[in-house]
Motif scaffolding. Structure first.
Motif, PDB file in Angstrom:
ATOM      1  N   ILE A 375      64.710  39.765  50.590  1.00 42.65           N
ATOM      2  CA  ILE A 375      64.139  40.267  51.852  1.00 42.65           C
ATOM      3  C   ILE A 375      63.023  41.265  51.563  1.00 42.65           C
ATOM      4  O   ILE A 375      61.981  41.270  52.233  1.00 42.65           O
ATOM      5  N   LEU A 376      63.254  42.127  50.526  1.00 42.53           N
ATOM      6  CA  LEU A 376      62.240  43.122  50.163  1.00 42.53           C
ATOM      7  C   LEU A 376      60.957  42.450  49.672  1.00 42.53           C
ATOM      8  O   LEU A 376      59.848  42.835  50.069  1.00 42.53           O
ATOM      9  N   TRP A 379      59.331  40.934  52.551  1.00 42.21           N
ATOM     10  CA  TRP A 379      58.715  41.986  53.371  1.00 42.21           C
ATOM     11  C   TRP A 379      57.406  42.465  52.746  1.00 42.21           C
ATOM     12  O   TRP A 379      56.410  42.649  53.451  1.00 42.21           O
ATOM     13  N   LEU A 382      54.858  39.817  53.233  1.00 36.02           N
ATOM     14  CA  LEU A 382      54.391  39.813  54.624  1.00 36.02           C
ATOM     15  C   LEU A 382      53.488  41.010  54.895  1.00 36.02           C
ATOM     16  O   LEU A 382      52.492  40.898  55.625  1.00 36.02           O
ATOM     17  N   GLN A 383      53.866  42.190  54.305  1.00 40.55           N
ATOM     18  CA  GLN A 383      53.032  43.376  54.493  1.00 40.55           C
ATOM     19  C   GLN A 383      51.663  43.183  53.858  1.00 40.55           C
ATOM     20  O   GLN A 383      50.636  43.557  54.444  1.00 40.55           O
ATOM     21  N   LYS A 386      49.852  40.891  55.970  1.00 43.33           N
ATOM     22  CA  LYS A 386      49.454  41.599  57.182  1.00 43.33           C
ATOM     23  C   LYS A 386      48.241  42.496  56.910  1.00 43.33           C
ATOM     24  O   LYS A 386      47.281  42.524  57.704  1.00 43.33           O
TER      25      LYS A 386
END
Length: 557
Positions: A375-376, A379, A382-383, A386
């Motif tokens: 998940i990290l 994330w 994704l960051q 983003k």
């Protein structure tokens, strides 16, 4: 002799604990087992061999069933029967089997009322067995343990708690009797009688009356002893309890023997011996034979005394020989080893379960950590995406801003160019008008000196030049002005719909920041006329005071 007077007391106490743990079942085998146990109970007071036969039949059937509550009932009944027959090793073996099964079931259902009651009762049965082997210290330990468990439990019904307490009191009191602490024994028996008033258990009442009688015998209060024995005998006769009747006969015989009424004593001892043989109770027979031996010896009937003594020794030896004691010790050792093995296996299973649990926990933690790591990573990805998208968006916005800036600059340049072009056009128009005015003025001078027939023609030329000049100039001006300021006239019309065409023209000239003189030159009006028109226009545009400049107002429109 006191020992043999109390042997049957313990047996009847055991009976009170037997078969209370059976549960109804629809299984045909269980029903058949319960039928055998019922028959065993029916014979246990009258014929021990028959009782043993039916209990053995139940044991054979129950060996094919899994360990359950029914097996506990069968093993306890067999333990009680062997105890009554004087086979202490077999009795202990069956009690321990019952206890082992009960402990296993308790581990799974620690709050089961029936299993908790069984545990207390079986421990009390251990005490009874130790008491019959004259190990009073051990017997009291077992009764104390049973009493402690009874006080600690929280699941047995209050009525059953009182009933179990009553049994423990009765058994404890019997030990005090054997230790010749008769006053304490009587006190406990009387407490038990009082408790039993709630239950009105006739069998228990008979046992308690008999025990109180024994205490009074030891205190040499024979009349009181006979009274309590007779109360016990009456109850047992009503119940057709042959074992209890034999016990009462032995006890009454002893009372009469001590009272020197040897005839009655012999009758009671003989009747007790007959019943003991009939029901197959060696303990009862030993008690009767020992009492008859003492009686015949007292009355000088030595042959009868010797014969009864010999019979007693044979039975007694079978009950208390060294091999029997060794068998009991072996059973205890076997049970201890089995218990140790069971505990070891149980501990091993618990450790294995704990290891499995720890492994499972480790796997779960590892899976959780991997999941968290995944998940990290997701994330972070994704960051980053983003941030990248934000940067791209910012770059796009920056490009759009630059494009807009370029477009605005270009538009400004275009507007400036168009303004310059408009200004140039206006200046051109002014020069053109000045030229036309100059020509018109020259024609006016020429007209003065021209022939009369030519003056009208010159005047027409002047008028035509000025009229064409006005139309062409204004049309050309409006075309260029509308191109540069496409929304000016529509805004002006929307905000001030009452303006005349000349006033709109004046607004257009002022929008271009033309001076009054320049407007006068274009429109062929005097400066004063233009000033008046400007004043009138201010009123129509609702501009009051000198703070607002008319030209600036129109330029911002």
């Amino acid at each position: 002799m006191l020992r043999y007077l109390l042997v049957i007391l313990m047996f009847f106490s055991n009976l009170l604990f037997s078969q209370n743990g059976s549960q109804e079942s629809k299984d045909p085998k269980v029903i058949e087992i319960n039928n055998y146990l019922k028959k065993s109970d029916d014979f246990i007071k009258s014929n021990l061999d028959s009782a043993l036969y039916y209990s053995k039949r139940a044991d054979i059937l129950i060996s094919k069933l899994p360990e359950g509550i029914e097996k506990i009932g069968v093993y306890r009944t067999l333990g009680n029967i062997y105890l009554a027959k004087g086979n202490y090793a077999s009795s202990l073996d069956y009690y321990m089997k019952a206890n082992s099964i009960n402990d296993k079931l308790l581990q799974k259902s620690s709050k089961d009322p029936l299993l908790n009651r069984n545990k207390i009762e079986i421990i009390s049965l251990y005490g009874n067995l130790e008491q019959l082997q004259s190990d009073y210290a051990k017997a009291l330990q077992h009764y104390a343990e049973a009493d402690k468990l009874l006080k600690e439990q929280k699941v047995i019904a209050p009525k059953d708690v009182s009933f179990l307490e009553l049994k423990i009191i009765n058994n404890t009191a019997s030990v005090y009797i054997k230790q010749k602490n008769f006053k304490k024994g009587i006190s406990l028996f009387e407490s038990a009688l009082k408790i039993n008033e709630t239950y009105n258990d006739k069998t228990l009442n008979a046992t308690l009356y008999n025990n109180i009688g024994i205490c009074h015998v030891e205190e040499k209060e024979y009349a009181l002893a006979i009274y309590y024995y007779e109360q016990a005998l009456k109850i047992r006769q009503d119940l057709n309890d042959k074992r209890g009747i034999a016990q009462c006969y032995n006890n009454l015989g002893k009372c009469y023997a001590l009272s020197k009424d040897f005839g009655r004593a012999e009758t009671y001892f003989s009747n007790a011996l007959t019943l003991g043989k009939e029901i197959g109770s060696p303990e009862s027979m030993v008690n009767s034979l020992e009492s008859l031996t003492a009686l015949y010896d007292e009355t000088g009937k030595y042959k009868e005394a010797y014969r009864n003594f010999s019979d007693m020794v044979k039975i007694k030896d079978s009950l208390f020989n060294e091999q029997s004691l060794r068998n009991v010790a072996q059973v205890e050792m076997k049970y201890a080893l089995d218990k140790q093995k069971e505990n070891y296996e149980s501990d091993l299973a618990i450790k294995e379960a704990q290891n499995t649990k720890q492994r499972f926990r480790a796997y779960m933690i590892a899976a959780l950590l991997i999941g968290i790591l995944g998940i990290l990573i997701l994330w972070i990805y994704l960051q980053k995406s983003k941030i990248k998208n934000i940067n791209l968006e910012n770059e796009k916005l920056e490009l759009e801003r630059k494009n807009l800036s370029l477009e605005r600059n270009k538009l400004k340049e275009d507007i400036a160019y168009q303004d310059r072009e408009m200004t140039s056009k206006v200046m051109f128009l002014l020069k053109k008008n000045e030229l036309i005015n100059s020509i018109a003025d020259q024609l006016i001078e020429l007209k003065k000196s021209a022939a009369a027939q030519n003056q009208n023609r010159i005047q027409e030329m002047i008028m035509e030049m000025r009229q064409k000049k006005d139309n062409d100039v204004w049309t050309e001006f409006e075309t260029h002005f509308t191109k540069v300021n496409p929304e000016f006239y529509s805004k002006l019309q929307k905000m001030f719909p009452d303006l005349t065409p000349n006033e709109k023209k004046l607004c257009a000239f002022l929008k271009l920041n033309l001076s009054t003189k320049e407007i006068s030159a274009i429109t062929y009006q005097s400066v004063n006329s233009i000033m008046v028109s400007r004043t009138r226009l201010r009123k129509k545009l609702n501009i009051q005071g000198e703070d607002t400049n008319l030209t600036n107002f129109l330029m911002e429109l």
